[in-house]
Motif scaffolding. Structure first.
Motif, PDB file in Angstrom:
ATOM      1  N   ILE A   8       0.875  -1.255   0.100  1.00 13.33           N
ATOM      2  CA  ILE A   8      -0.174  -0.189   0.045  1.00 13.33           C
ATOM      3  C   ILE A   8       0.743   1.265   0.040  1.00 13.33           C
ATOM      4  O   ILE A   8       1.911   1.367   1.030  1.00 13.33           O
ATOM      5  N   LEU A   9       0.844   1.877  -1.197  1.00 16.56           N
ATOM      6  CA  LEU A   9       1.583   3.253  -1.175  1.00 16.56           C
ATOM      7  C   LEU A   9       1.206   4.226   0.027  1.00 16.56           C
ATOM      8  O   LEU A   9       0.077   4.068   0.321  1.00 16.56           O
ATOM      9  N   ASP A  10       1.963   5.300   0.147  1.00 15.76           N
ATOM     10  CA  ASP A  10       1.833   6.110   1.224  1.00 15.76           C
ATOM     11  C   ASP A  10       0.589   6.862   0.958  1.00 15.76           C
ATOM     12  O   ASP A  10      -0.307   7.588   1.541  1.00 15.76           O
ATOM     13  N   PRO A 182      -5.568   7.856  -6.074  1.00 18.14           N
ATOM     14  CA  PRO A 182      -4.822   6.584  -5.594  1.00 18.14           C
ATOM     15  C   PRO A 182      -5.428   5.911  -4.482  1.00 18.14           C
ATOM     16  O   PRO A 182      -5.563   4.704  -4.656  1.00 18.14           O
ATOM     17  N   ASN A 183      -6.086   6.307  -3.764  1.00 20.16           N
ATOM     18  CA  ASN A 183      -6.638   5.482  -2.672  1.00 20.16           C
ATOM     19  C   ASN A 183      -7.917   4.932  -2.871  1.00 20.16           C
ATOM     20  O   ASN A 183      -8.744   4.372  -2.311  1.00 20.16           O
ATOM     21  N   ASN A 184      -8.266   5.248  -4.435  1.00 18.45           N
ATOM     22  CA  ASN A 184      -9.477   4.593  -4.819  1.00 18.45           C
ATOM     23  C   ASN A 184      -9.055   3.666  -6.032  1.00 18.45           C
ATOM     24  O   ASN A 184      -9.913   3.298  -6.997  1.00 18.45           O
ATOM     25  N   CYS A 185      -7.914   3.319  -6.000  1.00 17.85           N
ATOM     26  CA  CYS A 185      -7.242   2.421  -7.191  1.00 17.85           C
ATOM     27  C   CYS A 185      -6.460   1.070  -6.669  1.00 17.85           C
ATOM     28  O   CYS A 185      -5.995   1.264  -5.519  1.00 17.85           O
ATOM     29  N   ASN A 186      -6.737   0.065  -7.253  1.00 15.82           N
ATOM     30  CA  ASN A 186      -6.119  -1.329  -7.258  1.00 15.82           C
ATOM     31  C   ASN A 186      -5.346  -1.545  -8.570  1.00 15.82           C
ATOM     32  O   ASN A 186      -5.929  -1.436  -9.351  1.00 15.82           O
ATOM     33  N   GLY A 207       3.371   7.265  -7.155  1.00 15.47           N
ATOM     34  CA  GLY A 207       3.680   7.825  -6.075  1.00 15.47           C
ATOM     35  C   GLY A 207       3.346   9.263  -5.717  1.00 15.47           C
ATOM     36  O   GLY A 207       3.152   9.526  -4.464  1.00 15.47           O
ATOM     37  N   LYS A 208       3.408   9.890  -6.788  1.00 14.21           N
ATOM     38  CA  LYS A 208       3.190  11.338  -6.411  1.00 14.21           C
ATOM     39  C   LYS A 208       1.452  11.898  -6.742  1.00 14.21           C
ATOM     40  O   LYS A 208       1.282  12.900  -6.556  1.00 14.21           O
ATOM     41  N   TRP A 209       0.747  10.907  -7.292  1.00 15.22           N
ATOM     42  CA  TRP A 209      -0.634  10.974  -7.385  1.00 15.22           C
ATOM     43  C   TRP A 209      -1.441  11.337  -6.067  1.00 15.22           C
ATOM     44  O   TRP A 209      -1.023  10.806  -4.840  1.00 15.22           O
ATOM     45  N   GLU A 210      -1.894  12.481  -6.034  1.00 11.53           N
ATOM     46  CA  GLU A 210      -2.386  13.101  -4.619  1.00 11.53           C
ATOM     47  C   GLU A 210      -3.486  12.318  -4.227  1.00 11.53           C
ATOM     48  O   GLU A 210      -4.684  12.160  -4.897  1.00 11.53           O
ATOM     49  N   ARG A 211      -3.522  11.927  -3.013  1.00  9.92           N
ATOM     50  CA  ARG A 211      -4.560  11.616  -2.318  1.00  9.92           C
ATOM     51  C   ARG A 211      -5.575  12.483  -1.885  1.00  9.92           C
ATOM     52  O   ARG A 211      -5.309  13.464  -1.384  1.00  9.92           O
TER      53      ARG A 211
END
Length: 410
Positions: A8-10, A182-186, A207-211
């Protein structure tokens, strides 16, 4: 069996890496949004966004996107379901970094130009009209519309002409910005590479995709509405008959028994309905059952197409077959059950052998928050399924169907 590693990325992105001996890589990128999460005024917007993801980014126009992917020599696709929108690629393993970079650009940097939206709207409207010309698709649309009252299952994922025509750029862009985070992506990657190497590539490009915080609509679960419904269409040679059953709250063992029942009732050329309608009586060419065990769907369908004068006879035969199963007049002996178990185990083995299939399976499990090694427990549990379990599930599920009949309009 396969080895997997979950990260799980940051920013909340979920990544599962499948280590598999193969010269191919298969990558599935899923955004957890589909028709089930759309408001009434948004029917088809998830599908519209899926199309637009290929229509240009800040550094690639639509021709560049398709050209850059085609240069990789693999197969790529996208689809919109009830609970996900998925972008896929399968190709040579050495193309892994290129396709990850392209997908990351498409998902994070799409620009949604007004010119491309206008063109794609016509493409999608043509797709909707084409579906009306396909008798099977048209029949399912009408059947699901009749089967539900407020559930999004009532509507096709591609939407309707009147709603799609009204979409504005602001509405499409707003939907994209809300759900494409990103927090809605698998992401699932099946390859011969070490998982940590894949993780580093994904982190570099995603990784730089904004949550962002996200609030989703509650998904309405609804029983199908029992009854017989009719639709009419000009210039058709045969009538179609569809049964829809819904079921909720079955446990895993009950769902396994239902998979066996579904296979025996209509999923093979040796099935009960195939033999009764086609082999014995010659009433139909197409006859099959289908089962969707997805978390918020849970439907079982029967489909066939017959001449109009044989509609009543066909319905009576289907009802009679169901009644005989429920009354144990159709015998599921040990040898029959063993064959059906073997079929399901063989299907699992095929999935595990194919890079693309295993990525699809793991994605499905992860989207539904299920164990990706569930097939191991399923195969063990299959050994304990007996005839009484199949009769019990038949009596639980095969009740009060929505029946839809499509007839010729004179």
């Amino acid at each position: 069996m396969f080895y997997s590693k979950k990260y799980i990325l940051d920013n909340g992105l979920n990544l599962i890496c499948i280590k598999k001996d193969s010269k191919l890589i298969s990558i599935n990128v899923a955004i957890r949004v589909g028709a089930l999460l759309e408001d009434k005024s948004e029917r088809g917007i998830s599908h519209f966004v899926e199309h637009m993801i290929f229509k240009g980014t800040k550094k690639r126009n639509n021709e560049d996107i398709n050209s850059d992917i085609e240069k990789l020599g693999g197969e790529y696709n996208a689809y919109t379901g009830y609970d996900r929108t998925v972008y896929t690629f399968t190709g040579l393993k050495e193309e892994i970094e290129c396709i990850i970079e392209i997908f990351s650009d498409m998902l994070q940097n799409s620009i949604f130009s007004s010119k491309e939206i206008k063109k794609e709207k016509e493409v999608i409207l043509s797709e909707i009209r084409t579906a009306k010309d396909d008798i099977e698709d048209f029949s399912y649309q009408k059947a699901y519309y009749a089967a539900f009252d407020k559930s999004p299952l009532k509507y096709d994922t591609i939407g309707t002409e009147d709603i799609v025509n009204k979409f504005t750029r602001n509405e499409i862009l707003s939907f994209y910005k809300k759900y494409y985070i990103p927090n809605n992506c698998n992401i699932v990657v099946a390859s011969d590479y070490e998982p940590y190497y894949i993780y580093k590539l994904i982190k570099e490009h995603f990784g730089k995709w904004e949550r962002k915080e996200i609030k989703k609509n509650n998904i309405l679960m609804e029983r199908n509405i029992p009854g017989c419904n009719y639709s009419y269409k000009k210039d058709i040679e045969q009538s179609t008959i569809i049964y829809i059953f819904t079921f909720n709250n079955l446990n895993k063992n009950q769902e396994l028994a239902l998979r066996i029942l579904n296979h025996k009732l209509g999923e093979s050329n040796n099935s009960i309905l195939f033999k009764e309608l086609r082999e014995k009586r010659g009433l139909a060419y197409d006859v099959y059952t289908s089962l969707d065990l997805s978390k918020h769907v849970k439907t079982m369908c029967i489909y066939t197409a017959v001449s109009e004068e044989n509609i009543e006879k066909t319905i009576n035969i289907i009802n009679n077959c169901i009644d005989k199963i429920k009354k144990k007049e159709i015998v599921f002996d040990n040898s029959t059950i063993d064959i059906m178990k073997k079929v399901l185990k063989t299907a699992t083995a095929f999935t595990l052998e194919d890079c693309e299939d295993i990525a699809n399976y793991v994605l499905y499990q992860s989207i539904n928050n299920e164990n990706i090694y569930e097939f191991i427990e399923d195969n063990k549990a299959l050994n304990y399924i007996e005839s009484n379990h199949i009769y019990e599930i038949a009596n639980l599920v095969l009740n009060n169907p929505t029946i839809h009949i499509l007839k010729r309009k004179e």
